[in-house]
Design a protein around this motif. Structure first.
Motif, short mmCIF file in Angstrom:
data_model
loop_
_atom_site.label_atom_id
_atom_site.label_comp_id
_atom_site.label_asym_id
_atom_site.label_seq_id
_atom_site.Cartn_x
_atom_site.Cartn_y
_atom_site.Cartn_z
N ILE A 125 1.34 -1.28 0.15
CA ILE A 125 0.03 -0.10 -0.27
C ILE A 125 0.89 1.72 -0.13
O ILE A 125 1.62 1.77 0.62
CB ILE A 125 -0.76 -0.09 0.96
CG1 ILE A 125 -2.07 -1.28 0.74
CG2 ILE A 125 -1.57 1.50 1.35
CD1 ILE A 125 -2.66 -1.24 2.03
N SER A 126 0.31 2.08 -0.03
CA SER A 126 1.02 3.18 -0.87
C SER A 126 0.90 3.94 0.39
O SER A 126 0.42 4.46 1.04
CB SER A 126 0.73 4.21 -2.19
OG SER A 126 1.24 5.55 -2.09
N GLY A 127 2.79 4.69 0.49
CA GLY A 127 2.93 5.26 2.06
C GLY A 127 3.39 4.31 3.23
O GLY A 127 3.52 4.51 4.06
N HIS A 128 3.13 2.51 3.27
CA HIS A 128 3.56 2.34 4.03
C HIS A 128 5.06 1.92 3.89
O HIS A 128 5.19 1.75 2.79
CB HIS A 128 2.57 0.23 4.36
CG HIS A 128 1.16 0.69 4.55
ND1 HIS A 128 0.82 -0.23 4.71
CD2 HIS A 128 0.03 1.62 4.99
CE1 HIS A 128 -0.84 -0.28 4.90
NE2 HIS A 128 -0.43 1.20 4.79
N ASN A 129 5.08 1.38 5.14
CA ASN A 129 6.66 1.51 5.37
C ASN A 129 7.50 -0.11 5.59
O ASN A 129 8.65 0.01 5.49
CB ASN A 129 8.43 2.91 5.87
CG ASN A 129 7.57 2.91 7.80
OD1 ASN A 129 6.20 1.89 8.34
ND2 ASN A 129 7.85 3.49 7.54
N SER A 130 6.41 -0.35 6.10
CA SER A 130 7.33 -2.54 6.69
C SER A 130 6.05 -3.16 5.50
O SER A 130 5.38 -3.50 4.97
CB SER A 130 6.15 -2.45 7.71
OG SER A 130 7.53 -1.33 8.54
N LEU A 131 6.72 -4.22 4.93
CA LEU A 131 6.52 -5.18 4.14
C LEU A 131 6.87 -6.71 4.65
O LEU A 131 8.09 -6.66 5.66
CB LEU A 131 7.01 -5.16 2.55
CG LEU A 131 6.57 -5.42 1.78
CD1 LEU A 131 6.18 -5.36 0.31
CD2 LEU A 131 7.54 -7.13 1.67
N PHE A 132 5.80 -7.09 4.71
CA PHE A 132 6.05 -8.68 5.19
C PHE A 132 5.75 -10.04 4.21
O PHE A 132 4.96 -9.63 3.37
CB PHE A 132 4.91 -8.99 6.28
CG PHE A 132 5.09 -7.92 7.38
CD1 PHE A 132 5.12 -6.64 7.11
CD2 PHE A 132 6.36 -8.47 8.44
CE1 PHE A 132 4.38 -5.88 8.34
CE2 PHE A 132 6.12 -7.18 9.46
CZ PHE A 132 5.44 -5.63 9.45
N TRP A 133 6.79 -10.99 4.26
CA TRP A 133 6.31 -11.92 3.15
C TRP A 133 6.08 -13.30 4.38
O TRP A 133 6.30 -14.21 5.09
CB TRP A 133 7.51 -12.49 2.63
CG TRP A 133 7.83 -11.25 1.70
CD1 TRP A 133 8.68 -10.48 1.08
CD2 TRP A 133 6.58 -11.64 0.14
NE1 TRP A 133 8.40 -10.52 -0.37
CE2 TRP A 133 7.47 -11.02 -1.24
CE3 TRP A 133 5.53 -12.17 -0.41
CZ2 TRP A 133 6.78 -11.14 -1.69
CZ3 TRP A 133 4.96 -12.57 -1.79
CH2 TRP A 133 5.89 -11.41 -2.54
N TYR A 134 4.82 -13.90 4.17
CA TYR A 134 4.72 -14.72 4.69
C TYR A 134 3.93 -15.79 3.88
O TYR A 134 3.62 -16.22 2.72
CB TYR A 134 3.01 -14.83 5.71
CG TYR A 134 3.45 -13.63 6.94
CD1 TYR A 134 2.94 -12.05 6.36
CD2 TYR A 134 3.28 -14.34 7.79
CE1 TYR A 134 3.20 -11.20 7.24
CE2 TYR A 134 3.23 -13.22 9.38
CZ TYR A 134 3.47 -11.63 8.36
OH TYR A 134 2.80 -10.67 9.79
N ARG A 135 4.03 -17.37 4.64
CA ARG A 135 3.63 -18.48 3.98
C ARG A 135 2.41 -19.09 4.52
O ARG A 135 2.75 -18.74 6.31
CB ARG A 135 4.61 -19.74 3.72
CG ARG A 135 5.23 -20.98 2.64
CD ARG A 135 6.37 -21.52 3.33
NE ARG A 135 6.81 -22.12 4.24
CZ ARG A 135 7.75 -22.80 3.86
NH1 ARG A 135 7.88 -22.85 3.26
NH2 ARG A 135 7.94 -23.35 4.88
N SER A 142 1.63 -5.28 4.11
CA SER A 142 2.86 -4.11 4.26
C SER A 142 1.45 -3.41 6.07
O SER A 142 0.60 -3.28 6.01
CB SER A 142 2.53 -3.13 3.21
OG SER A 142 0.95 -3.03 2.93
N SER A 143 2.78 -2.73 7.01
CA SER A 143 1.75 -2.05 7.28
C SER A 143 2.90 -0.40 7.27
O SER A 143 3.84 -0.26 6.61
CB SER A 143 2.29 -2.54 9.15
OG SER A 143 3.46 -2.78 9.01
N LEU A 144 2.01 0.34 8.29
CA LEU A 144 2.85 1.82 8.89
C LEU A 144 3.24 1.62 9.96
O LEU A 144 2.36 1.17 10.79
CB LEU A 144 2.02 2.76 8.53
CG LEU A 144 2.70 4.65 8.41
CD1 LEU A 144 3.12 5.03 7.70
CD2 LEU A 144 1.09 5.93 8.83
N GLU A 145 4.98 2.10 9.89
CA GLU A 145 5.17 1.51 11.35
C GLU A 145 5.31 0.42 11.86
O GLU A 145 4.90 0.67 13.57
CB GLU A 145 5.04 3.23 11.84
CG GLU A 145 5.68 4.69 11.50
CD GLU A 145 6.92 4.62 11.33
OE1 GLU A 145 7.95 4.04 11.61
OE2 GLU A 145 7.32 5.89 10.08
#
Lengths: 110, 112
Positions: free
Chosen positions: B26-36, B94-97
């Motif tokens: 998502i635009s503006g989010h600065n954290s990204l996670f990959w899950y399985r 994704s998440s913000l902070e």
């Protein structure tokens, strides 16, 4: 290692019944989130609880965070077929990672 | 907002082939996670990035898995060579902070 145990693993009920899903741990979490996942889709965030003892309501869903911030519950009143899905709790712990429970599969029959 | 976008939605490949999964947060989010996610193991965190930098990759199963985030709007998860046991649904979130996470629709990977 922080772990979250969810119970029950599977729940099949009739429309109109009430139910409670539990999420327990021996670890303290800074916050706890509840997600709902439908087949073929990603988990969708329902609520975040942060303060020990906190209670949040979302229509027929009531979420509670334990006083010690180690456990949480989700109560659904008058369940409907649209509530069917996988319910996941997730705790924010070490390094800001989320620790997920194994989930509770809820099936509401009409 | 378009939400987290993942591609492809489904991938079927033969053992030994390289697989690349893609994610647009998502635009503006600065954290990204990959899950399985699998039936046996549930939802497992593989790796997460904060401001495009890998912070924790302790969940990556083995050297066959690698992830990159060249910029704030794109990330890839690569499996080379793929094995049947890699079959699962892979989610990007994704998440913000590092707050509440928003998940994409997932990529269902089948390795035959």
């Amino acid at each position: 290692t922080q772990l979250l145990e969810q119970s029950p693993q599977f729940l099949s009920i009739q429309e109109g019944e009430n139910l409670t899903v539990y999420c327990n741990s021996s670890s303290v979490f800074s916050s706890l989130q509840w997600y709902r996942q439908e087949p073929g889709e990603g988990p969708v965030l329902l609520v975040t609880v942060v303060t020990g003892g906190e209670v949040k309501k979302l229509k027929r869903l009531t979420f509670q965070f334990g006083d010690a911030r180690k456990d949480s519950s989700l109560h659904i009143t008058a369940a409907q077929p649209g509530d069917t899905g996988l319910y996941l709790c997730a705790g924010a712990g070490n390094g800001n990672k989320l620790v997920f429970g194994a989930g509770t599969i809820l099936r509401v029959k009409s | 907002d378009a939400g987290v976008i993942q591609s492809p939605r489904h991938e079927v490949t033969e053992m030994g082939q390289e697989v690349t999964l893609r994610c647009k947060p998502i635009s503006g989010h600065n954290s990204l996670f990959w899950y399985r996610q699998t039936m046996m193991r549930g939802l497992e965190l593989l790796i997460y990035f904060n401001n495009n930098v890998p912070i924790d990759d302790s969940g990556m199963p083995e050297d066959r898995f690698s992830a990159k985030m060249p910029n704030a709007s794109f990330s890839t998860l690569k499996i080379q060579p793929s094995e049947p046991r890699d079959s699962a649904v892979y989610f990007c979130a994704s998440s913000l902070e590092l707050a509440e996470q928003y998940f994409g629709p997932g990529t269902r990977l089948t390795v035959t």
